[in-house]
Every structure is written in structure tokens, then in C-alpha cells.
Design an enzyme around this catalytic site. Structure first.
Site, mmCIF file in Angstrom:
data_model
loop_
_atom_site.group_PDB
_atom_site.id
_atom_site.type_symbol
_atom_site.label_atom_id
_atom_site.label_comp_id
_atom_site.label_asym_id
_atom_site.label_seq_id
_atom_site.Cartn_x
_atom_site.Cartn_y
_atom_site.Cartn_z
ATOM 1 N N GLY A 11 -0.223 5.267 -4.476
ATOM 2 C CA GLY A 11 0.146 3.889 -3.635
ATOM 3 C C GLY A 11 -0.026 2.805 -5.005
ATOM 4 O O GLY A 11 -0.451 1.853 -4.487
ATOM 5 N N GLY A 14 1.854 -0.682 -5.309
ATOM 6 C CA GLY A 14 0.882 -1.708 -4.080
ATOM 7 C C GLY A 14 0.775 -2.588 -4.810
ATOM 8 O O GLY A 14 0.457 -2.747 -5.923
ATOM 9 N N GLN A 15 -0.536 -4.027 -3.582
ATOM 10 C CA GLN A 15 -0.776 -5.349 -3.990
ATOM 11 C C GLN A 15 -1.768 -4.533 -5.260
ATOM 12 O O GLN A 15 -2.202 -5.077 -6.222
ATOM 13 C CB GLN A 15 -0.945 -5.636 -2.711
ATOM 14 C CG GLN A 15 -1.713 -7.353 -3.432
ATOM 15 C CD GLN A 15 -2.561 -8.108 -2.714
ATOM 16 O OE1 GLN A 15 -3.103 -7.298 -0.932
ATOM 17 N NE2 GLN A 15 -3.058 -9.187 -2.697
ATOM 18 N N ASP A 37 3.152 6.491 -6.179
ATOM 19 C CA ASP A 37 4.004 5.504 -5.159
ATOM 20 C C ASP A 37 5.513 6.382 -4.169
ATOM 21 O O ASP A 37 6.278 6.969 -4.838
ATOM 22 C CB ASP A 37 4.137 4.564 -5.763
ATOM 23 C CG ASP A 37 3.843 3.284 -3.811
ATOM 24 O OD1 ASP A 37 4.405 4.051 -2.949
ATOM 25 O OD2 ASP A 37 3.145 2.892 -4.097
ATOM 26 N N ASP A 55 5.454 11.668 -2.338
ATOM 27 C CA ASP A 55 4.330 10.850 -0.794
ATOM 28 C C ASP A 55 2.861 12.222 -0.266
ATOM 29 O O ASP A 55 3.372 13.534 -0.373
ATOM 30 C CB ASP A 55 5.797 11.225 0.374
ATOM 31 C CG ASP A 55 4.983 11.111 1.305
ATOM 32 O OD1 ASP A 55 3.927 10.927 1.659
ATOM 33 O OD2 ASP A 55 6.226 11.907 1.957
ATOM 34 N N TYR A 145 -6.122 0.123 12.275
ATOM 35 C CA TYR A 145 -6.069 0.226 10.844
ATOM 36 C C TYR A 145 -7.802 0.041 11.215
ATOM 37 O O TYR A 145 -8.452 1.011 10.074
ATOM 38 C CB TYR A 145 -5.703 -1.288 10.039
ATOM 39 C CG TYR A 145 -5.942 -1.693 8.922
ATOM 40 C CD1 TYR A 145 -5.509 -0.646 7.944
ATOM 41 C CD2 TYR A 145 -7.255 -2.030 8.235
ATOM 42 C CE1 TYR A 145 -6.093 -0.641 6.142
ATOM 43 C CE2 TYR A 145 -7.646 -2.964 7.024
ATOM 44 C CZ TYR A 145 -6.552 -1.935 6.297
ATOM 45 O OH TYR A 145 -7.294 -2.518 5.019
ATOM 46 N N LYS A 149 -9.486 3.024 9.256
ATOM 47 C CA LYS A 149 -10.980 3.034 7.523
ATOM 48 C C LYS A 149 -12.633 3.470 8.459
ATOM 49 O O LYS A 149 -13.304 4.181 7.060
ATOM 50 C CB LYS A 149 -10.913 1.537 7.565
ATOM 51 C CG LYS A 149 -9.669 0.680 6.796
ATOM 52 C CD LYS A 149 -9.405 1.571 5.730
ATOM 53 C CE LYS A 149 -7.911 1.374 5.096
ATOM 54 N NZ LYS A 149 -7.931 1.723 3.482
HETATM 55 P P1 NAD Z 1 0.264 -1.985 -0.081
HETATM 56 O O1 NAD Z 1 0.100 -2.040 1.246
HETATM 57 O O2 NAD Z 1 0.085 -2.831 -1.378
HETATM 58 O O3 NAD Z 1 0.260 -0.673 -0.307
HETATM 59 C C1 NAD Z 1 -0.097 0.404 -0.543
HETATM 60 C C2 NAD Z 1 1.286 1.234 -1.449
HETATM 61 O O4 NAD Z 1 1.090 2.722 -0.705
HETATM 62 C C3 NAD Z 1 3.191 0.643 -1.331
HETATM 63 O O5 NAD Z 1 3.293 0.979 -2.226
HETATM 64 C C4 NAD Z 1 3.237 1.654 -0.795
HETATM 65 O O6 NAD Z 1 4.972 2.439 -1.039
HETATM 66 C C5 NAD Z 1 2.018 2.967 -1.223
HETATM 67 N N1 NAD Z 1 2.908 4.040 -0.036
HETATM 68 C C6 NAD Z 1 2.975 3.806 1.480
HETATM 69 N N2 NAD Z 1 3.084 5.463 2.154
HETATM 70 C C7 NAD Z 1 2.712 6.563 1.067
HETATM 71 C C8 NAD Z 1 2.325 7.541 0.831
HETATM 72 N N3 NAD Z 1 3.360 8.275 1.949
HETATM 73 N N4 NAD Z 1 2.865 8.194 -0.146
HETATM 74 C C9 NAD Z 1 2.318 7.721 -1.528
HETATM 75 N N5 NAD Z 1 2.019 6.482 -1.380
HETATM 76 C C10 NAD Z 1 2.919 5.568 -0.139
HETATM 77 O O7 NAD Z 1 -1.732 -2.622 -0.267
HETATM 78 P P2 NAD Z 1 -3.324 -2.607 -1.110
HETATM 79 O O8 NAD Z 1 -2.915 -3.894 -0.809
HETATM 80 O O9 NAD Z 1 -2.452 -2.606 -2.560
HETATM 81 O O10 NAD Z 1 -4.121 -1.802 -0.580
HETATM 82 C C11 NAD Z 1 -4.040 -0.551 -1.590
HETATM 83 C C12 NAD Z 1 -5.139 -0.241 -0.612
HETATM 84 O O11 NAD Z 1 -6.690 -0.828 -0.199
HETATM 85 C C13 NAD Z 1 -5.318 -0.241 1.141
HETATM 86 O O12 NAD Z 1 -6.030 1.514 1.459
HETATM 87 C C14 NAD Z 1 -5.690 -1.245 2.103
HETATM 88 O O13 NAD Z 1 -6.323 -0.275 3.247
HETATM 89 C C15 NAD Z 1 -6.975 -0.953 0.965
HETATM 90 N N6 NAD Z 1 -7.291 -2.580 1.028
HETATM 91 C C16 NAD Z 1 -6.387 -3.436 0.598
HETATM 92 C C17 NAD Z 1 -7.166 -4.919 1.186
HETATM 93 C C18 NAD Z 1 -6.410 -6.113 0.289
HETATM 94 O O14 NAD Z 1 -6.239 -7.474 0.915
HETATM 95 N N7 NAD Z 1 -4.672 -6.238 -0.063
HETATM 96 C C19 NAD Z 1 -7.963 -4.934 1.920
HETATM 97 C C20 NAD Z 1 -9.315 -4.438 2.077
HETATM 98 C C21 NAD Z 1 -8.230 -3.229 2.025
HETATM 99 N N1 SER Z 2 -6.328 -7.318 3.388
HETATM 100 C C1 SER Z 2 -6.481 -6.074 4.434
HETATM 101 C C2 SER Z 2 -5.900 -6.875 5.576
HETATM 102 O O1 SER Z 2 -5.571 -7.778 6.449
HETATM 103 C C3 SER Z 2 -8.040 -6.157 4.889
HETATM 104 O O2 SER Z 2 -7.936 -4.908 4.952
HETATM 105 O O3 SER Z 2 -4.899 -5.474 6.719
#
Ligand code: NAD
Ligand code: SER
Length: 318
Positions: A11, A14-15, A37, A55, A145, A149
Site C-alpha cells: 500500500g 497511498g498517503q 501497491d 495485490d 472500517y 480495525k
Molecule cells: P490510502 O488510501 O492513501 O493508501 C492505501 C493504498 O493501498 C493505496 O495506494 C491503494 O492503492 C493500496 N491498495 C488498496 N488495495 C490494495 C490491494 N489489494 N493490494 C495492495 N495495495 C492496495 O491510505 P493511507 O491513508 O495511506 O492509510 C494507510 C493505512 O493507515 C490504512 O490501513 C488506513 O486505515 C490507516 N490509517 C490512515 C489514516 C489517515 O488519516 N491517513 C488514519 C488512520 C489509519
Molecule cells: N483518517 C482516517 C479516515 O478518515 C481515520 O482512520 O478514515
């Protein structure tokens, strides 16, 4: 047997992954950190080290990459976030749970040594105390979600207790960074607002002006992530997931902070389905257990983050 030097980020486009990969490469070396990713990665990630299309639901391909790169640590970031998950309930459940199982199973079989998996403030729910939400309290999430979690936290603890799996986890609050766009969460407004402010465009917020949520600037989140993974095993007493906290604000407070730098910035409010999700989450988080156990400490305040976000985004516009 040779030490497993590979670090796999799943992943990675992503962000969080976009920034975490670069943080890990600075520590472990570019060639040892494999970004993976479904979709391609940022130029910085692609040009600095290996990238593999993966994947996470494809166990054969996952095994192949782990073997090919001699992977010891996996950071599993692939998930569907809160807002997207409400629109895609079963796909979200399947990805968020089975992705985790596949990685935990590899650790159980000692194919890999260590796992990082992020949880979220979404494990809490409307019955949880909202202010300074403690580490251990009511967890009755009302979103798919949040349910995924919470179940993931329980499974992490189970695999640690039953099979000795070295898994570590953080309950991230809403994360804010300038390097990549957020991926379908309820806290995404707090990133979008900066892009609109720098572009000189009015911003319509999908949450109401007084919705207070816990947030964190990305450099702190990356430090926390690498920090818990680098901590001595004996210090990581919780194998479910740790509360961590940066600061908290409402959309109106964030807009006011931005106006200190861009006085003409305009915001309006038009709450949608994400309001209900946000209303079920804490306003602020007590992270004293993480501070005590493995010396977690945040560095950025709302003021510091706002200044830094605006200056980096302004550079991108120029
Ligand atoms: P994001 O959506 O920006 O990135 C997730 C990445 O996973 C994407 O690039 C997507 O293409 C990839 N992905 C989706 N399905 C996939 C698959 N089957 N195989 C491989 N890759 C796949 O999310 P993020 O913000 O980077 O979050 C990452 C983790 O952190 C997640 O578990 C999210 O729940 C957790 N999280 C994020 C936040 C936040 O504010 N960003 C807050 C709490 C928890
Ligand atoms: N920033 C995340 C969301 O809004 C929290 O897990 O889904």
C-alpha cells in the site's frame, strides 16, 4: 541463516506509504525497502528504489516478493478507509481483514519476522468518552472500517499471544501531509483545505464547522511508525494497538489558523454522510500509555503544521 534485510511496504502509493517508504529508505538503504501497491508510486519512490505491483489478496505473489527480496519486516498499509468503506462494505471488510490475515500467517510461519499494521481512532464509537479518549475504553464502532480495525487489533493481539508473532500497531488519528492526497477518509478535508487555500479557491467543507477531531502531521506519524517498530520488544507491551495523539481542531479553527497566513481564505460548510462518521469518533486522544511504554512524543503543533503545509504547497504551485 542470513539475516532478512528486506523491508516490504504494502500500500506504498497511498498517503502514508508515499512518505513512509522514503523514511524507511533513509534508515535501511534504498535497495532494501520494497514499495508495493496495486497502483504505481510517486516519482520519488519509483526513482529511489524497488517497486513491485502487488495485490495483497494474491498470496502467491505476496510470497514470491517476500522470498525474492529476503523480506523480514512488512508494513501493511493497504486498506479501504472510512468513507470509501461505507460505500463498499464487503470489499472493505475482505481487504482490511484478509490482507492482515495473510501477513500475520507469514509471521506465524516465521517466513517474516515483524509486522506493522495501522489501526485508527475509528475503533471508538458514539458511546466512547469523547474527550481525552483513554487507551482502554468502550470500543463500539458503527462503521465497517471501525469494525474491521477493531477486529484487526484483536487478531494482532491473538497472533502475538498464541503464536509469538512480533506485530506492532498504532491507532492513527487523521493524518495531514503535503506529499500525497488522502485516500477516502473522513479526515480528508483537513488536507484538501490546504490545497484550496494555496490555490486561492474558496473551500466547501463536508464536515460542520464545530466538528472536533484528533489529527497529526505526517512527519510525526512517520516517526511514530518507525519508532514503535524500532522499539525494544519488551517495551511494546500492547500488541493490540496504541493510542497516539498530535493535536485536535475543528474545521473553523483550522480555517482561522490558515487565515493568519492567507487572510482572504474563505470556507463554507455543507456536511454530507461523513458527518455521521465523524460524530461517532473522539475529539481528542490520551496517548499517555504510548508515551510511557516506548517514549512516544509528538513534535508538531497545529500552528507549526499549518505554516509548514502552506510553505511546501506554495513551493509546488510555483
Ligand atoms: P490510502 O488510501 O492513501 O493508501 C492505501 C493504498 O493501498 C493505496 O495506494 C491503494 O492503492 C493500496 N491498495 C488498496 N488495495 C490494495 C490491494 N489489494 N493490494 C495492495 N495495495 C492496495 O491510505 P493511507 O491513508 O495511506 O492509510 C494507510 C493505512 O493507515 C490504512 O490501513 C488506513 O486505515 C490507516 N490509517 C490512515 C489514516 C489517515 O488519516 N491517513 C488514519 C488512520 C489509519
Ligand atoms: N483518517 C482516517 C479516515 O478518515 C481515520 O482512520 O478514515
Amino acid at each position: 541463516m542470513a539475516a532478512k534485510t528486506g523491508v516490504l511496504v504494502i500500500g506504498a502509493s497511498g498517503q502514508i506509504g508515499t512518505e513512509l517508504v522514503m523514511g524507511l529508505r533513509a534508515i535501511y538503504g534504498n535497495d532494501n525497502v520494497i514499495a508495493s501497491d496495486l497502483k504505481t508510486a510517486s516519482t520519488e519512490v519509483l526513482e529511489s528504489g524497488p517497486f513491485e505491483q502487488l495485490d495483497v489478496m494474491d498470496r502467491e505473489r505476496l510470497n514470491q516478493i517476500v522470498g525474492q527480496y529476503n523480506v523480514g519486516q512488512v508494513y501493511l498499509l493497504a486498506a479501504l478507509l472510512s468513507a470509501t468503506a461505507e460505500q463498499k462494505v464487503m470489499p472493505a471488510w475482505n481487504l482490511n481483514m484478509y490482507g492482515l490475515f495473510y501477513v500475520l500467517e507469514m509471521a506465524k510461519e516465521r517466513i517474516i519476522d515483524k509486522v506493522f499494521w495501522p489501526s485508527s481512532i475509528a475503533v471508538f464509537g458514539p458511546n466512547t468518552p469523547k474527550l481525552n479518549t483513554p487507551q482502554s475504553t468502550i470500543t463500539e464502532p458503527t462503521t465497517v472500517y471501525g469494525i474491521s480495525k477493531l477486529a484487526g487489533e484483536r487478531w494482532c493481539e491473538y497472533y502475538h499471544n498464541r503464536y509469538g508473532v512480533d506485530v506492532r500497531s498504532l491507532r492513527y488519528p487523521g493524518l495531514i501531509g503535503y506529499k500525497s492526497n488522502p485516500g477516502g477518509g473522513t479526515t480528508d478535508y483537513a488536507v484538501d483545505i490546504f490545497h484550496k487555500a494555496v490555490a486561492g479557491t474558496p473551500f466547501e467543507c463536508f464536515l460542520s464547522e464545530n466538528t472536533r477531531l484528533p489529527m497529526m502531521y505526517m512527519p510525526d506519524a512517520i516517526r511514530a511508525t518507525i519508532g514503535i517498530m524500532e522499539a525494544e520488544s519488551e517495551k511494546v507491551l500492547l500488541r493490540s494497538s496504541y493510542n497516539i495523539s498530535g493535536f485536535d481542531f475543528t474545521p473553523a479553527e483550522l480555517a482561522n489558523e490558515i487565515r493568519k497566513h492567507i487572510p482572504e481564505f474563505e470556507i463554507s460548510y455543507n456536511p454530507d454522510f461523513r458527518q455521521e462518521i465523524a460524530d461517532g469518533w473522539p475529539s481528542s486522544i490520551d496517548d499517555s500509555v504510548a508515551r510511557q511504554d516506548w517514549n512516544w512524543n509528538n513534535e508538531y503543533s497545529l500552528e507549526m503544521m499549518t505554516k509548514d503545509m502552506l510553505s511546501h504547497l506554495a513551493e509546488k504551485v510555483i
